[in-house]
Design a protein around this motif. Structure first.
Motif, PDB file in Angstrom:
ATOM      1  N   LEU A  18       0.829  -1.210   0.000  1.00 57.16           N
ATOM      2  CA  LEU A  18       0.000   0.000   0.000  1.00 57.16           C
ATOM      3  C   LEU A  18       0.863   1.260   0.000  1.00 57.16           C
ATOM      4  O   LEU A  18       0.469   2.282  -0.578  1.00 57.16           O
ATOM      5  N   CYS A  19       2.029   1.186   0.631  1.00 60.50           N
ATOM      6  CA  CYS A  19       2.961   2.318   0.582  1.00 60.50           C
ATOM      7  C   CYS A  19       3.389   2.589  -0.857  1.00 60.50           C
ATOM      8  O   CYS A  19       3.465   3.752  -1.294  1.00 60.50           O
ATOM      9  N   ARG A  20       3.662   1.525  -1.594  1.00 63.84           N
ATOM     10  CA  ARG A  20       4.083   1.706  -2.984  1.00 63.84           C
ATOM     11  C   ARG A  20       2.914   2.156  -3.868  1.00 63.84           C
ATOM     12  O   ARG A  20       3.116   2.913  -4.826  1.00 63.84           O
ATOM     13  N   TYR A  21       1.699   1.715  -3.528  1.00 68.77           N
ATOM     14  CA  TYR A  21       0.513   2.229  -4.241  1.00 68.77           C
ATOM     15  C   TYR A  21       0.417   3.746  -4.057  1.00 68.77           C
ATOM     16  O   TYR A  21       0.153   4.491  -5.010  1.00 68.77           O
ATOM     17  N   TYR A  22       0.661   4.185  -2.837  1.00 72.09           N
ATOM     18  CA  TYR A  22       0.624   5.621  -2.520  1.00 72.09           C
ATOM     19  C   TYR A  22       1.644   6.393  -3.366  1.00 72.09           C
ATOM     20  O   TYR A  22       1.337   7.453  -3.927  1.00 72.09           O
ATOM     21  N   VAL A  23       2.852   5.853  -3.507  1.00 75.33           N
ATOM     22  CA  VAL A  23       3.907   6.519  -4.284  1.00 75.33           C
ATOM     23  C   VAL A  23       3.608   6.455  -5.781  1.00 75.33           C
ATOM     24  O   VAL A  23       3.657   7.471  -6.495  1.00 75.33           O
ATOM     25  N   HIS A  24       3.269   5.265  -6.261  1.00 76.19           N
ATOM     26  CA  HIS A  24       3.077   5.059  -7.703  1.00 76.19           C
ATOM     27  C   HIS A  24       1.868   5.823  -8.238  1.00 76.19           C
ATOM     28  O   HIS A  24       1.834   6.195  -9.410  1.00 76.19           O
ATOM     29  N   SER A  25       0.865   6.029  -7.372  1.00 82.75           N
ATOM     30  CA  SER A  25      -0.357   6.696  -7.833  1.00 82.75           C
ATOM     31  C   SER A  25      -0.247   8.218  -7.825  1.00 82.75           C
ATOM     32  O   SER A  25      -1.166   8.909  -8.258  1.00 82.75           O
ATOM     33  N   GLY A  26       0.847   8.739  -7.292  1.00 78.49           N
ATOM     34  CA  GLY A  26       1.086  10.178  -7.349  1.00 78.49           C
ATOM     35  C   GLY A  26       0.295  11.005  -6.356  1.00 78.49           C
ATOM     36  O   GLY A  26       0.051  12.199  -6.591  1.00 78.49           O
ATOM     37  N   PHE A  27      -0.111  10.432  -5.229  1.00 77.21           N
ATOM     38  CA  PHE A  27      -0.824  11.205  -4.212  1.00 77.21           C
ATOM     39  C   PHE A  27       0.101  12.255  -3.613  1.00 77.21           C
ATOM     40  O   PHE A  27       1.309  12.023  -3.438  1.00 77.21           O
ATOM     41  N   PHE A  28      -0.478  13.406  -3.268  1.00 79.50           N
ATOM     42  CA  PHE A  28       0.315  14.484  -2.682  1.00 79.50           C
ATOM     43  C   PHE A  28       0.579  14.236  -1.195  1.00 79.50           C
ATOM     44  O   PHE A  28       1.513  14.786  -0.633  1.00 79.50           O
ATOM     45  N   SER A  29      -0.269  13.443  -0.549  1.00 79.03           N
ATOM     46  CA  SER A  29      -0.108  13.187   0.884  1.00 79.03           C
ATOM     47  C   SER A  29      -0.635  11.807   1.226  1.00 79.03           C
ATOM     48  O   SER A  29      -1.438  11.226   0.485  1.00 79.03           O
ATOM     49  N   SER A  30      -0.188  11.305   2.385  1.00 75.37           N
ATOM     50  CA  SER A  30      -0.686  10.016   2.860  1.00 75.37           C
ATOM     51  C   SER A  30      -2.186  10.085   3.125  1.00 75.37           C
ATOM     52  O   SER A  30      -2.917   9.122   2.892  1.00 75.37           O
ATOM     53  N   LYS A  31      -2.648  11.235   3.612  1.00 72.93           N
ATOM     54  CA  LYS A  31      -4.070  11.364   3.942  1.00 72.93           C
ATOM     55  C   LYS A  31      -4.939  11.164   2.706  1.00 72.93           C
ATOM     56  O   LYS A  31      -5.997  10.529   2.765  1.00 72.93           O
ATOM     57  N   SER A  32      -4.486  11.704   1.598  1.00 79.10           N
ATOM     58  CA  SER A  32      -5.260  11.539   0.355  1.00 79.10           C
ATOM     59  C   SER A  32      -5.335  10.068  -0.042  1.00 79.10           C
ATOM     60  O   SER A  32      -6.399   9.577  -0.441  1.00 79.10           O
ATOM     61  N   ALA A  33      -4.217   9.362   0.079  1.00 81.71           N
ATOM     62  CA  ALA A  33      -4.203   7.933  -0.260  1.00 81.71           C
ATOM     63  C   ALA A  33      -5.079   7.142   0.692  1.00 81.71           C
ATOM     64  O   ALA A  33      -5.790   6.215   0.282  1.00 81.71           O
ATOM     65  N   MET A  34      -5.061   7.519   1.960  1.00 77.79           N
ATOM     66  CA  MET A  34      -5.863   6.791   2.947  1.00 77.79           C
ATOM     67  C   MET A  34      -7.355   7.002   2.739  1.00 77.79           C
ATOM     68  O   MET A  34      -8.157   6.093   2.943  1.00 77.79           O
ATOM     69  N   GLN A  35      -7.721   8.208   2.316  1.00 80.12           N
ATOM     70  CA  GLN A  35      -9.127   8.456   2.007  1.00 80.12           C
ATOM     71  C   GLN A  35      -9.594   7.580   0.853  1.00 80.12           C
ATOM     72  O   GLN A  35     -10.751   7.182   0.787  1.00 80.12           O
TER      73      GLN A  35
END
Length: 448
Positions: A18-35
């Protein structure tokens, strides 16, 4: 709508994925990925398991990877469920895959000791990962309790700056960002390297979902060929075993050595902690297959069960038990009290029932153990005081997100009912400053 997940790597934690999903998807912040991934904004990423992912995320993941297989091959489930009873093992697998559940309700998760506070990595594995995949990731086997060596490269694992427990920071910490170019230190102790390989082989072995042989029977069979079991099979020399085992692992420099109390509980079948079982078995010279696919007959299992009849009749050395149990109880109740033992980080009230359950005591037997009793009394508090600590914890957690929140939000994650709030007011200033206490009171009264 989640349209992309990167490929999951061999032995990679779901958290790492999930950490790599957050990076690969280009989210600006962890909060955005978690939402995008989780059900509620109060959900934390789980370091060891899957976490409370929303139905959309779970559906997308299930298309890529069967959920049961994901739990078995990419979470720490094999460590915690390896030796628990079959029914409990099956229930834990289902609930972790299909029904978000606090792992502490499924099996015993002990507080972490020194050397296990942070996610660990192997510098040479990190180099190999980058050559093979273009990036590194968090490996499961590096996170096994008491695992201090990379068995592939025979070098010592390094602690990162990323906490191993699921904390309240609401951040994804990709291994690529937190693993540096650390000095490689090779392990020279042959026995320590063998023990690491032993842990890995047991962790990696296929889980048996057909047979239900108690771990106490497996240990009894291992003891039967040693000096720690009387030829009659009726008496275990637990103190001698604990003393010899402690000396053996102390010389090895093990993080957390099993105590006599923990060993006794495993031998009698009331505990099945992975690290304790492995320590006993390796010390006794038991082959890994004896643990992962035991071939005991019903008669052998019954023989071990029958040997327990002397347990209650034997005199208890309360002084020794009190001495052995006190540091373990301290860790357990502190973890409950401050929330570090809870998957979501919420502090809880330390109850007498919890203490008696953890110590496997009956009646008023705690009176025979002054050190343990003193520890319990130090953490004793009335319900309103416990509620106050939960409310403060919830307020600080929500306030750290930088978004407006209301009493209903505090109520949801603290679990404290509004009708009980007035009882907590005298205790608020005991655990926080006056300004924070007043802000909490203002939030509650604003919604009255």
């Amino acid at each position: 709508m989640i349209s992309y997940f990167p490929a999951i790597y061999p032995d990679e934690l779901v958290y790492s994925w999930l950490c790599r999903y957050y990076v690969h998807s280009g989210f600006f912040s962890s909060k955005s990925a978690m939402q995008e991934l989780y059900c509620k904004r109060s959900d934390n990423p789980s370091k060891e398991f899957i976490g409370n992912l929303n139905p959309g995320a779970m559906e997308q993941i299930a298309k890529i990877y069967p959920l049961d297989k994901l739990v078995l091959e990419h979470t720490m489930y094999p460590q915690y469920a390896r030796f628990i009873p079959l029914e409990q093992k099956n229930a834990a697998l289902y609930r972790l895959a299909h029904d978000n559940c606090d792992a502490h309700h499924l099996f015993c998760v002990l507080p972490r000791s020194k050397g296990e506070q942070y996610l660990r990595f192997c510098p040479l594995c990190a180099e190999d990962d980058k050559k093979t995949y273009g990036e590194t990731y968090w490996h499961r086997k590096h996170q096994i309790r008491n695992m201090s060596i990379c068995t592939k490269h025979r070098c010592r694992l390094v602690e990162s700056g990323v906490l191993a427990k699921s904390e309240q920071s609401f951040t994804f910490c990709p291994a690529e960002h937190y693993i540096g170019c650390d000095k490689v230190v090779f392990e020279e102790d042959q026995t320590a390297a063998q023990y690491a390989t032993y842990l890995e082989s047991i962790f990696d072995a296929p889980m048996d979902f057909n047979n239900d042989i108690p771990v106490s029977s497996i240990m009894y069979d291992g003891l039967s060929r040693t000096k720690y079991l009387k030829p009659s099979g009726r008496s275990r020399y637990t103190k001698m075993l604990a003393d010899d085992l402690n000396l053996f692992y102390r010389e090895m420099g093990l993080y957390n050595i099993a105590s006599m109390y923990q060993i006794q509980k495993v031998l009698l079948g009331s505990r099945s902690d992975f690290s304790v079982v492995c320590q006993i078995a390796f010390f006794l010279g038991m082959e890994p297959e004896k643990l992962t696919s035991p071939a005991l007959t019903p008669e052998q299992v019954q023989q071990e069960q029958d040997s327990h009849y002397m347990k209650d009749a034997a005199p208890v050395d309360w002084v020794q038990l009190d001495t052995d149990m006190a540091p373990i109880l301290e860790k357990v109740v502190q973890g409950v009290y401050d929330g570090t033992a809870n998957e979501n980080g919420r502090p809880e009230r330390v109850s007498e029932r919890l203490v008696y359950r953890e110590m496997n005591l009956l009646g008023h037997q705690l009176e025979n153990m002054p050190r343990c009793k003193a520890i319990f009394e130090r953490y004793t508090e009335p319900y309103p005081e416990s509620w106050a600590r939960k409310i403060i914890w919830a307020y600080q957690r929500l306030n750290g997100q930088g978004k407006p929140f209301y009493w209903s939000d505090i109520r949801t994650i603290s679990g404290v009912k509004k009708k009980n709030f007035p009882l907590t007011i005298p205790y608020l200033v005991k655990y926080t400053d006056a300004d924070t206490a007043n802000q909490i009171i203002a939030i509650v009264t604003a919604n009255t």
